[in-house]
Enzyme design. Structure first.
Site, PDB file in Angstrom:
ATOM      1  N   LYS A  14       0.937  -1.265  -0.011  1.00  0.00           N
ATOM      2  CA  LYS A  14      -0.153   0.053   0.052  1.00  0.00           C
ATOM      3  C   LYS A  14       0.975   1.322   0.125  1.00  0.00           C
ATOM      4  O   LYS A  14       0.676   2.186  -0.706  1.00  0.00           O
ATOM      5  CB  LYS A  14      -1.012   0.043   1.242  1.00  0.00           C
ATOM      6  N   ARG A  90     -10.212   0.050   8.118  1.00  0.00           N
ATOM      7  CA  ARG A  90      -9.836  -1.115   8.407  1.00  0.00           C
ATOM      8  C   ARG A  90     -11.091  -1.934   9.037  1.00  0.00           C
ATOM      9  O   ARG A  90     -10.816  -3.160   9.240  1.00  0.00           O
ATOM     10  CB  ARG A  90      -8.801  -0.911   9.453  1.00  0.00           C
ATOM     11  N   ARG A 129      10.961  -5.771   5.499  1.00  0.00           N
ATOM     12  CA  ARG A 129      11.007  -4.326   5.982  1.00  0.00           C
ATOM     13  C   ARG A 129      11.541  -4.029   7.249  1.00  0.00           C
ATOM     14  O   ARG A 129      12.095  -3.116   7.703  1.00  0.00           O
ATOM     15  CB  ARG A 129       9.551  -4.059   5.861  1.00  0.00           C
ATOM     16  N   ARG A 135      11.062  -0.994  11.863  1.00  0.00           N
ATOM     17  CA  ARG A 135       9.784  -0.742  12.331  1.00  0.00           C
ATOM     18  C   ARG A 135       9.396  -1.771  13.315  1.00  0.00           C
ATOM     19  O   ARG A 135       9.546  -2.981  13.116  1.00  0.00           O
ATOM     20  CB  ARG A 135       8.946  -0.609  10.939  1.00  0.00           C
ATOM     21  N   ARG A 146      -1.247  -9.311  13.386  1.00  0.00           N
ATOM     22  CA  ARG A 146      -1.721  -8.327  12.416  1.00  0.00           C
ATOM     23  C   ARG A 146      -2.396  -8.954  11.205  1.00  0.00           C
ATOM     24  O   ARG A 146      -3.618  -8.290  10.768  1.00  0.00           O
ATOM     25  CB  ARG A 146      -0.470  -7.244  11.800  1.00  0.00           C
TER      26      ARG A 146
HETATM   27  P1  AMP Z   1      -0.105   0.433   8.994  1.00  0.00           P
HETATM   28  O1  AMP Z   1       0.993   1.401   8.853  1.00  0.00           O
HETATM   29  O2  AMP Z   1      -1.248   0.858   8.026  1.00  0.00           O
HETATM   30  O3  AMP Z   1       0.444  -0.975   8.777  1.00  0.00           O
HETATM   31  O4  AMP Z   1      -0.540   0.519  10.323  1.00  0.00           O
HETATM   32  C1  AMP Z   1       0.248   0.339  11.449  1.00  0.00           C
HETATM   33  C2  AMP Z   1      -0.627  -0.087  12.811  1.00  0.00           C
HETATM   34  O5  AMP Z   1      -1.456   1.166  12.976  1.00  0.00           O
HETATM   35  C3  AMP Z   1      -1.800  -1.017  12.606  1.00  0.00           C
HETATM   36  O6  AMP Z   1      -1.219  -2.355  12.784  1.00  0.00           O
HETATM   37  C4  AMP Z   1      -2.671  -0.510  13.692  1.00  0.00           C
HETATM   38  O7  AMP Z   1      -2.432  -0.739  14.844  1.00  0.00           O
HETATM   39  C5  AMP Z   1      -2.557   0.883  13.633  1.00  0.00           C
HETATM   40  N1  AMP Z   1      -3.595   1.569  12.546  1.00  0.00           N
HETATM   41  C6  AMP Z   1      -3.342   2.004  11.124  1.00  0.00           C
HETATM   42  N2  AMP Z   1      -4.388   2.327  10.742  1.00  0.00           N
HETATM   43  C7  AMP Z   1      -5.618   1.932  11.573  1.00  0.00           C
HETATM   44  C8  AMP Z   1      -6.797   1.985  11.412  1.00  0.00           C
HETATM   45  N3  AMP Z   1      -7.365   2.532  10.156  1.00  0.00           N
HETATM   46  N4  AMP Z   1      -7.675   1.530  12.548  1.00  0.00           N
HETATM   47  C9  AMP Z   1      -6.999   0.953  13.418  1.00  0.00           C
HETATM   48  N5  AMP Z   1      -5.707   1.131  13.604  1.00  0.00           N
HETATM   49  C10 AMP Z   1      -4.921   1.240  12.770  1.00  0.00           C
END
Ligand code: AMP
Length: 197
Positions: A14, A90, A129, A135, A146
């Protein structure tokens, strides 16, 4: 306006494809994960709350996430030609809220690009990554959670958006340029909007 959701499992590309979309369509990019990581890095109260969920691989509560997104749209996306939503929604309540937030601003969602990648590849990409960027949530235990969270809470959105006629599946396995090409073709077919270059 061109408002798109980039949808897919953790590690589906993404972020990578968002960068291409911003460049080619001049869209404003909102990554909820990046917004939260920024709060964590700055040590804000919200960052502390978010970290307790993110570090375990769980989603932060819907209403909190929706309020953050509403605020971000208000502050930074008012004059944008459109928005690319990366990592949001999400959950089904988040998808319903997004509809309302866009309607409130006199606009709508034009498409949901679903990056589809085999599970084994997702794990490999995320572990790599983690090694490259450090990260914190890219470790095997958190990755597994996740992915479980993705399957139970986020994947149902595919049917939700399919029913709304918005879902555009794209094979997310392969060369970045080719994947982008397929996304751009899908956008053009659906909206008539062509990429810049
Ligand atoms: P990402 O960078 O999109 O992989 O998001 C990293 C983490 O941030 C996720 O594993 C969630 O813990 C939190 N997070 C990101 N976007 C959301 C969302 N739309 N709703 C809830 N938690 C989120």
């Amino acid at each position: 306006m061109l408002n798109l959701v980039l949808f897919g499992a953790p590690g589906s590309g993404k972020g990578t494809q968002s960068a291409r979309l911003i460049d080619q369509y001049g869209l404003y990019h909102i990554s909820t994960g990046e917004l939260l990581r920024d709060h964590i890095a700055r040590g804000t109260e919200l960052g502390k709350t978010a970290d307790s969920f993110i570090s375990k691989g769980n989603l932060i509560p819907d209403q909190l996430m929706i309020d953050i997104l509403d605020d971000e749209l208000e502050r930074n996306a008012k004059d944008a030609k459109g928005v690319i939503f990366d990592g949001f929604p999400r959950t089904i309540p988040q998808a319903e809220a997004l509809k309302g937030l866009l309607e409130k601003r006199g606009t709508k969602l034009h498409g949901v690009i679903g990056l589809e990648v085999p599970e084994e590849e997702l794990v490999e990409r995320l572990l790599n990554r983690g090694k490259e960027t450090g990260r914190a949530d890219d470790n095997l235990e958190t990755i597994k959670n996740r992915l479980n969270v993705y399957h139970s809470q986020t994947e149902p959105l595919r049917d939700h958006y399919e029913a709304e006629g918005l879902y555009m599946p794209v094979n997310g396995h392969g060369i970045v340029d080719e994947i982008f090409h397929n996304i751009a073709d899908g956008i053009e077919k659906r909206t008539g909007i062509k990429r810049r270059k």
